[in-house]
Scaffold this motif. Structure first.
Motif, PDB file in Angstrom:
ATOM      1  N   TYR A   1      50.874  84.960  53.804  1.00  0.00           N
ATOM      2  CA  TYR A   1      52.398  84.734  53.625  1.00  0.00           C
ATOM      3  C   TYR A   1      52.795  83.667  53.698  1.00  0.00           C
ATOM      4  CZ  TYR A   1      56.659  86.045  54.667  1.00  0.00           C
ATOM      5  OH  TYR A   1      58.722  85.559  55.010  1.00  0.00           O
ATOM      6  N   ILE A   2      52.668  82.676  54.801  1.00  0.00           N
ATOM      7  CA  ILE A   2      53.347  81.133  53.962  1.00  0.00           C
ATOM      8  C   ILE A   2      52.781  80.846  54.000  1.00  0.00           C
ATOM      9  CG2 ILE A   2      53.497  79.259  56.085  1.00  0.00           C
ATOM     10  CD1 ILE A   2      53.353  80.760  58.521  1.00  0.00           C
ATOM     11  N   THR A   3      51.477  81.164  52.808  1.00  0.00           N
ATOM     12  CA  THR A   3      51.510  80.251  51.992  1.00  0.00           C
ATOM     13  C   THR A   3      51.723  80.389  49.981  1.00  0.00           C
ATOM     14  OG1 THR A   3      49.631  81.491  51.583  1.00  0.00           O
ATOM     15  CG2 THR A   3      49.551  80.264  52.500  1.00  0.00           C
ATOM     16  N   SER A   4      52.680  81.940  50.507  1.00  0.00           N
ATOM     17  CA  SER A   4      53.354  82.268  49.117  1.00  0.00           C
ATOM     18  C   SER A   4      55.276  81.431  49.514  1.00  0.00           C
ATOM     19  CB  SER A   4      53.267  83.884  49.575  1.00  0.00           C
ATOM     20  OG  SER A   4      54.191  84.309  50.698  1.00  0.00           O
ATOM     21  N   TRP A   5      55.101  81.624  50.235  1.00  0.00           N
ATOM     22  CA  TRP A   5      56.577  80.305  50.699  1.00  0.00           C
ATOM     23  C   TRP A   5      56.655  79.232  49.496  1.00  0.00           C
ATOM     24  CZ3 TRP A   5      57.197  79.675  56.210  1.00  0.00           C
ATOM     25  CH2 TRP A   5      57.780  81.123  57.402  1.00  0.00           C
ATOM     26  N   SER A   6      57.811  79.034  48.931  1.00  0.00           N
ATOM     27  CA  SER A   6      57.795  77.961  47.665  1.00  0.00           C
ATOM     28  C   SER A   6      57.591  76.679  48.466  1.00  0.00           C
ATOM     29  CB  SER A   6      59.391  78.502  47.126  1.00  0.00           C
ATOM     30  OG  SER A   6      60.189  78.371  48.246  1.00  0.00           O
ATOM     31  N   ALA A   7      58.902  76.240  49.095  1.00  0.00           N
ATOM     32  CA  ALA A   7      58.628  75.564  50.149  1.00  0.00           C
ATOM     33  C   ALA A   7      57.286  74.758  50.536  1.00  0.00           C
ATOM     34  CB  ALA A   7      59.821  75.467  51.334  1.00  0.00           C
ATOM     35  N   TRP A   8      55.942  76.183  50.823  1.00  0.00           N
ATOM     36  CA  TRP A   8      55.253  75.337  51.058  1.00  0.00           C
ATOM     37  C   TRP A   8      54.221  75.183  49.996  1.00  0.00           C
ATOM     38  CZ3 TRP A   8      51.837  72.893  54.675  1.00  0.00           C
ATOM     39  CH2 TRP A   8      50.895  72.747  53.977  1.00  0.00           C
ATOM     40  N   GLN A   9      54.180  75.834  48.421  1.00  0.00           N
ATOM     41  CA  GLN A   9      54.001  74.726  47.650  1.00  0.00           C
ATOM     42  C   GLN A   9      54.308  74.021  46.992  1.00  0.00           C
ATOM     43  OE1 GLN A   9      50.783  77.095  46.033  1.00  0.00           O
ATOM     44  NE2 GLN A   9      50.940  77.876  47.908  1.00  0.00           N
TER      45      GLN A   9
ATOM     46  N   TRP B   1      63.003  73.490  50.943  1.00  0.00           N
ATOM     47  CA  TRP B   1      63.260  74.439  50.408  1.00  0.00           C
ATOM     48  C   TRP B   1      64.379  74.032  50.041  1.00  0.00           C
ATOM     49  CZ3 TRP B   1      60.878  78.819  51.827  1.00  0.00           C
ATOM     50  CH2 TRP B   1      60.253  78.821  52.878  1.00  0.00           C
ATOM     51  N   SER B   2      64.755  74.948  48.921  1.00  0.00           N
ATOM     52  CA  SER B   2      65.480  74.779  47.233  1.00  0.00           C
ATOM     53  C   SER B   2      66.843  75.429  48.345  1.00  0.00           C
ATOM     54  CB  SER B   2      65.223  75.843  46.273  1.00  0.00           C
ATOM     55  OG  SER B   2      63.996  75.599  45.401  1.00  0.00           O
ATOM     56  N   LYS B   3      67.889  74.632  47.824  1.00  0.00           N
ATOM     57  CA  LYS B   3      69.645  74.882  48.298  1.00  0.00           C
ATOM     58  C   LYS B   3      69.215  76.417  47.986  1.00  0.00           C
ATOM     59  CE  LYS B   3      72.259  73.690  43.998  1.00  0.00           C
ATOM     60  NZ  LYS B   3      71.091  73.588  43.721  1.00  0.00           N
ATOM     61  N   GLU B   4      69.166  77.044  48.165  1.00  0.00           N
ATOM     62  CA  GLU B   4      69.938  78.871  47.397  1.00  0.00           C
ATOM     63  C   GLU B   4      69.589  79.388  48.294  1.00  0.00           C
ATOM     64  OE1 GLU B   4      69.926  76.578  43.637  1.00  0.00           O
ATOM     65  OE2 GLU B   4      68.687  76.536  44.970  1.00  0.00           O
ATOM     66  N   ARG B   5      68.086  78.342  49.000  1.00  0.00           N
ATOM     67  CA  ARG B   5      67.537  79.523  50.495  1.00  0.00           C
ATOM     68  C   ARG B   5      68.389  80.046  51.163  1.00  0.00           C
ATOM     69  NH1 ARG B   5      63.228  82.864  51.738  1.00  0.00           N
ATOM     70  NH2 ARG B   5      63.566  82.985  53.891  1.00  0.00           N
ATOM     71  N   LYS B   6      69.811  78.793  51.440  1.00  0.00           N
ATOM     72  CA  LYS B   6      70.664  79.389  52.402  1.00  0.00           C
ATOM     73  C   LYS B   6      71.421  80.544  52.642  1.00  0.00           C
ATOM     74  CE  LYS B   6      74.758  77.041  50.279  1.00  0.00           C
ATOM     75  NZ  LYS B   6      74.897  76.376  50.157  1.00  0.00           N
ATOM     76  N   PHE B   7      71.785  81.277  51.340  1.00  0.00           N
ATOM     77  CA  PHE B   7      72.146  82.447  51.112  1.00  0.00           C
ATOM     78  C   PHE B   7      70.740  83.460  51.713  1.00  0.00           C
ATOM     79  CE2 PHE B   7      73.762  79.604  47.895  1.00  0.00           C
ATOM     80  CZ  PHE B   7      74.798  79.826  47.756  1.00  0.00           C
ATOM     81  N   ILE B   8      69.606  83.294  51.437  1.00  0.00           N
ATOM     82  CA  ILE B   8      69.070  84.397  52.383  1.00  0.00           C
ATOM     83  C   ILE B   8      68.998  84.336  54.059  1.00  0.00           C
ATOM     84  CG2 ILE B   8      66.415  84.630  52.736  1.00  0.00           C
ATOM     85  CD1 ILE B   8      66.923  86.041  50.446  1.00  0.00           C
ATOM     86  N   GLU B   9      68.911  83.002  54.098  1.00  0.00           N
ATOM     87  CA  GLU B   9      69.625  82.576  55.690  1.00  0.00           C
ATOM     88  C   GLU B   9      70.840  83.148  56.395  1.00  0.00           C
ATOM     89  OE1 GLU B   9      69.068  78.900  55.945  1.00  0.00           O
ATOM     90  OE2 GLU B   9      66.822  78.324  55.984  1.00  0.00           O
TER      91      GLU B   9
ATOM     92  N   LEU C   1      68.752  87.590  43.333  1.00  0.00           N
ATOM     93  CA  LEU C   1      70.334  87.326  42.795  1.00  0.00           C
ATOM     94  C   LEU C   1      70.570  86.001  43.882  1.00  0.00           C
ATOM     95  CD1 LEU C   1      72.314  88.496  42.029  1.00  0.00           C
ATOM     96  CD2 LEU C   1      73.745  88.867  44.333  1.00  0.00           C
ATOM     97  N   HIS C   2      70.264  85.428  44.550  1.00  0.00           N
ATOM     98  CA  HIS C   2      70.692  83.678  44.893  1.00  0.00           C
ATOM     99  C   HIS C   2      70.421  82.793  43.693  1.00  0.00           C
ATOM    100  CE1 HIS C   2      67.460  84.587  46.904  1.00  0.00           C
ATOM    101  NE2 HIS C   2      66.761  83.556  47.113  1.00  0.00           N
ATOM    102  N   TRP C   3      68.713  83.840  43.325  1.00  0.00           N
ATOM    103  CA  TRP C   3      68.372  82.459  41.488  1.00  0.00           C
ATOM    104  C   TRP C   3      68.913  82.065  40.518  1.00  0.00           C
ATOM    105  CZ3 TRP C   3      65.290  79.237  45.018  1.00  0.00           C
ATOM    106  CH2 TRP C   3      65.254  79.425  45.416  1.00  0.00           C
ATOM    107  N   MET C   4      70.521  83.789  40.439  1.00  0.00           N
ATOM    108  CA  MET C   4      70.367  83.581  38.928  1.00  0.00           C
ATOM    109  C   MET C   4      72.342  83.288  39.255  1.00  0.00           C
ATOM    110  SD  MET C   4      69.996  88.321  39.342  1.00  0.00           S
ATOM    111  CE  MET C   4      68.470  88.145  39.098  1.00  0.00           C
ATOM    112  N   ASN C   5      72.388  83.621  37.824  1.00  0.00           N
ATOM    113  CA  ASN C   5      74.454  83.022  37.046  1.00  0.00           C
ATOM    114  C   ASN C   5      74.487  84.221  37.099  1.00  0.00           C
ATOM    115  OD1 ASN C   5      76.420  82.818  35.568  1.00  0.00           O
ATOM    116  ND2 ASN C   5      76.120  80.785  34.793  1.00  0.00           N
ATOM    117  N   HIS C   6      75.656  84.319  38.742  1.00  0.00           N
ATOM    118  CA  HIS C   6      76.178  85.935  38.521  1.00  0.00           C
ATOM    119  C   HIS C   6      76.959  86.361  37.778  1.00  0.00           C
ATOM    120  CE1 HIS C   6      75.959  84.584  43.229  1.00  0.00           C
ATOM    121  NE2 HIS C   6      74.169  85.233  43.031  1.00  0.00           N
ATOM    122  N   GLU C   7      77.456  85.238  37.098  1.00  0.00           N
ATOM    123  CA  GLU C   7      78.508  85.970  36.450  1.00  0.00           C
ATOM    124  C   GLU C   7      78.580  86.301  35.412  1.00  0.00           C
ATOM    125  OE1 GLU C   7      82.643  84.562  33.555  1.00  0.00           O
ATOM    126  OE2 GLU C   7      81.859  83.039  34.998  1.00  0.00           O
ATOM    127  N   ALA C   8      76.779  85.796  34.684  1.00  0.00           N
ATOM    128  CA  ALA C   8      76.311  86.000  33.798  1.00  0.00           C
ATOM    129  C   ALA C   8      76.267  87.687  33.362  1.00  0.00           C
ATOM    130  CB  ALA C   8      75.167  84.968  32.654  1.00  0.00           C
TER     131      ALA C   8
END
Length: 259
Positions: free
Chosen positions: A206-214, A165-173, A112-119
């Protein structure tokens, strides 16, 4: 529109191979919530389905299950793994392939943190039947069973990869604490967790799958940082000792009004 990550072929493979799957308690909690509105368990749509781990769990309960993701590479991996589920490529904010009022459940896991919530919420409200359910969930930062291991991984996560890390990562945290569903009376469930007993090799995978590591690897393709972390973890878990890792699960559940 949806933010587009996890789209390279290699990243999609890592994601499919190493991402932890959700325990049965997650889908059971969603199903129990659906029963409160006399849901007939016809059609379930999993938005941001990635490689299909969260989608497959719905098949036991719903007659028709469809996984949707903006990444073509992720959908390719999902189709390779789950042959009896329909998967389609597309953004969360455009569900025009679905008729209005045709869906009993919409789920979105860790997306959900990647999406345009309203749309997205406009489309959710259009395609859900009255009494249909929207279930949003994800998992937070992992906690390892040894403090020294947790400190090492936390440093790698928050220091080595801090700028990647993308700025949206904070919402997961934050476990989506600032998010709200579009229906009155929606609820939270923070009582579940993922628990995995993995080897150090599995956890490093598993850590290799992190977007920040890639993204980090694109800047530093010769980096040995993950290899160093792997060696440090091996010293803490010698002789093939198994790691226990826990991820806290957060879940938001809401029902479209019947009238």
């Amino acid at each position: 529109m949806s933010i587009r990550l996890f789209e390279s072929s290699d990243h999609a493979k890592y994601y499919a191979q190493f991402r932890p799957d959700y325990p049965d308690t997650v889908v059971k909690s969603i199903v129990d919530y659906c029963k409160l509105s006399n849901n007939d368990f016809g059609t379930a749509i999993d938005i941001g389905c990635g490689t299909g781990q969260s989608t497959y769990s719905l098949k036991t309960y719903f007659k028709n299950v469809i996984g949707v993701d903006v990444s073509e590479k992720q959908i390719e991996q999902a189709k390779l793994k789950y042959h009896d589920i329909k998967f389609t490529v597309g953004p969360a904010e455009d569900l025009s392939f679905l008729e209005s009022g045709s869906v009993n459940l919409i789920t979105t896991a860790q997306a959900l943190h990647w999406m345009n919530h309203e749309a997205f919420y406009e489309e959710v409200d259009r395609v859900l039947r009255p009494g249909g359910v929207l279930a949003v969930y994800g998992y937070g930062i992992p906690v390892e069973n040894k403090k020294e291991a947790h400190n090492l991984v936390s440093h790698f996560y928050s220091q080595t990869l801090s700028e990647y890390w993308s700025k949206e990562r904070k919402f997961i945290e934050q476990h989506y604490q600032s998010f709200h569903l579009p229906y009155d009376g929606w609820i939270r469930n923070d009582g579940l967790e993922i628990v995995k007993n993995w080897s150090v090799d599995q956890y490093t995978g598993y850590i290799t799958s992190w977007s920040a590591w890639q993204k980090y690897l694109k800047s530093y393709p010769e980096s040995k940082d993950l290899q160093t972390l792997h060696e440090q973890l091996l010293s803490l878990y010698p002789n093939d000792e198994i790691m226990t890792i826990r991820w806290p699960i957060f879940m938001l559940l809401g029902t479209k009004p019947k009238a």
